[in-house]
Design an enzyme around this catalytic site. Structure first.
Site, PDB file in Angstrom:
ATOM      1  N   GLU A  15       0.851  -1.197   0.000  1.00  0.00           N
ATOM      2  CA  GLU A  15       0.000   0.000   0.000  1.00  0.00           C
ATOM      3  C   GLU A  15       0.887   1.247   0.000  1.00  0.00           C
ATOM      4  O   GLU A  15       1.998   1.222   0.543  1.00  0.00           O
ATOM      5  CB  GLU A  15      -0.906  -0.069   1.247  1.00  0.00           C
ATOM      6  CG  GLU A  15      -1.682   1.165   1.627  1.00  0.00           C
ATOM      7  CD  GLU A  15      -2.778   1.571   0.657  1.00  0.00           C
ATOM      8  OE1 GLU A  15      -2.472   1.660  -0.549  1.00  0.00           O
ATOM      9  OE2 GLU A  15      -3.908   1.824   1.102  1.00  0.00           O
ATOM     10  N   ASP A  16       0.407   2.311  -0.613  1.00  0.00           N
ATOM     11  CA  ASP A  16       1.202   3.543  -0.629  1.00  0.00           C
ATOM     12  C   ASP A  16       1.226   4.220   0.737  1.00  0.00           C
ATOM     13  O   ASP A  16       2.282   4.522   1.276  1.00  0.00           O
ATOM     14  CB  ASP A  16       0.725   4.507  -1.735  1.00  0.00           C
ATOM     15  CG  ASP A  16      -0.770   4.821  -1.671  1.00  0.00           C
ATOM     16  OD1 ASP A  16      -1.477   4.247  -0.820  1.00  0.00           O
ATOM     17  OD2 ASP A  16      -1.233   5.646  -2.480  1.00  0.00           O
ATOM     18  N   ASP A  51      -3.743   5.903   6.201  1.00  0.00           N
ATOM     19  CA  ASP A  51      -4.266   7.137   6.790  1.00  0.00           C
ATOM     20  C   ASP A  51      -5.297   6.769   7.858  1.00  0.00           C
ATOM     21  O   ASP A  51      -4.938   6.550   9.007  1.00  0.00           O
ATOM     22  CB  ASP A  51      -4.860   7.978   5.642  1.00  0.00           C
ATOM     23  CG  ASP A  51      -5.388   9.322   6.086  1.00  0.00           C
ATOM     24  OD1 ASP A  51      -5.122   9.732   7.231  1.00  0.00           O
ATOM     25  OD2 ASP A  51      -6.068   9.995   5.290  1.00  0.00           O
ATOM     26  N   PHE A  59      -0.958  16.326   3.612  1.00  0.00           N
ATOM     27  CA  PHE A  59      -1.346  15.622   2.399  1.00  0.00           C
ATOM     28  C   PHE A  59      -0.118  15.501   1.512  1.00  0.00           C
ATOM     29  O   PHE A  59       0.472  16.491   1.105  1.00  0.00           O
ATOM     30  CB  PHE A  59      -2.483  16.341   1.673  1.00  0.00           C
ATOM     31  CG  PHE A  59      -3.106  15.463   0.631  1.00  0.00           C
ATOM     32  CD1 PHE A  59      -4.039  14.482   0.977  1.00  0.00           C
ATOM     33  CD2 PHE A  59      -2.727  15.577  -0.704  1.00  0.00           C
ATOM     34  CE1 PHE A  59      -4.586  13.647   0.017  1.00  0.00           C
ATOM     35  CE2 PHE A  59      -3.276  14.736  -1.671  1.00  0.00           C
ATOM     36  CZ  PHE A  59      -4.204  13.776  -1.312  1.00  0.00           C
ATOM     37  N   ARG A 113       1.797  12.237  -9.538  1.00  0.00           N
ATOM     38  CA  ARG A 113       2.225  10.842  -9.306  1.00  0.00           C
ATOM     39  C   ARG A 113       3.655  10.608  -9.785  1.00  0.00           C
ATOM     40  O   ARG A 113       4.347   9.743  -9.256  1.00  0.00           O
ATOM     41  CB  ARG A 113       1.309   9.864 -10.054  1.00  0.00           C
ATOM     42  CG  ARG A 113      -0.085   9.726  -9.490  1.00  0.00           C
ATOM     43  CD  ARG A 113      -0.758   8.466 -10.045  1.00  0.00           C
ATOM     44  NE  ARG A 113      -2.200   8.474  -9.869  1.00  0.00           N
ATOM     45  CZ  ARG A 113      -2.835   8.090  -8.758  1.00  0.00           C
ATOM     46  NH1 ARG A 113      -2.153   7.665  -7.727  1.00  0.00           N
ATOM     47  NH2 ARG A 113      -4.149   8.126  -8.689  1.00  0.00           N
TER      48      ARG A 113
END
Ligand code: 5GP
Ligand code: MG
Length: 174
Positions: A100-101, A104, A153, A166
């Site tokens: 997973e990136d 959160d 963010f 990206r």
């Protein structure tokens, strides 16, 4: 880009490369050589991370991806997760490493892990590039985490804001 520019580089390309190499070595140490390993990237955010990580894992392995979609919109997670693209690879009888990136609220992982577990993998572990450490304990904590993320963010190295950023080789805050 999208009318916005990044504020601050949080993790440079060099820092990321060093950390990814270390994680790849730890992952290679963890899994018994000779047992089937499937690295399962969660799209789209993990695409660059997966590409770099698998090249640092000195073991035979297969790569597949899945696409999960949470109902609702962009910046908050609504809790419900469905698979938009489901990997063709069989999970039963293989070690599965979900990549997973960023973690959160944890809701994506909390929904996905039980769903994948039900398919009977030999083992199921989670590797996250970034972890904000703001969520309640996950149903299953990540065994490998690249960096604890600041409460901002983040974009770049696969992570987007409205599909922009990206391609940045570093991770930055917006
Ligand atoms: P969770 O389900 O843990 O709340 O959310 C995980 C997903 O939300 C990540 O896979 C990513 O798509 C998105 N996300 C959460 N925080 C960030 C962030 O700081 N930057 C970006 N670009 N995406 C984020
Ligand atoms: Mg994502």
């Amino acid at each position: 880009m999208g009318g916005r520019s990044v504020q601050r580089v949080a993790f440079s390309a060099e820092e990321i490369a060093a950390r990814v190499a270390a994680m790849g070595a730890e992952i290679a140490d963890h899994y018994p050589r000779g047992e089937p390993l499937l690295v399962l990237g969660l799209l789209k955010g993990s695409f660059i991370f997966v590409a770099d990580l698998v090249r640092e894992i000195d073991l035979p392995l297969h790569v597949d991806f899945l696409v999960a979609s949470s109902y609702g919109n962009g910046t908050t997670s609504s809790g419900d997760v469905r698979l938009v693209y489901d990997p063709e690879a069989e999970l039963a009888g293989r070690h599965v490493l979900l990549v997973e990136d960023i973690i959160d609220s944890g809701s994506t992982i909390n929904r996905l892990m039980p769903l994948l577990e039900r398919r009977g993998p030999l083992s199921l572990e989670l590797c996250a590039l970034l972890h904000k450490r703001i969520c309640p304990p996950l149903v299953k904590e990540a065994r490998w985490v690249g960096f604890d993320a600041p409460p901002e963010f983040l974009v770049g190295y696969g992570l987007d804001h409205a599909e922009n950023f990206r391609h940045l080789p570093y991770i930055a805050s917006l």
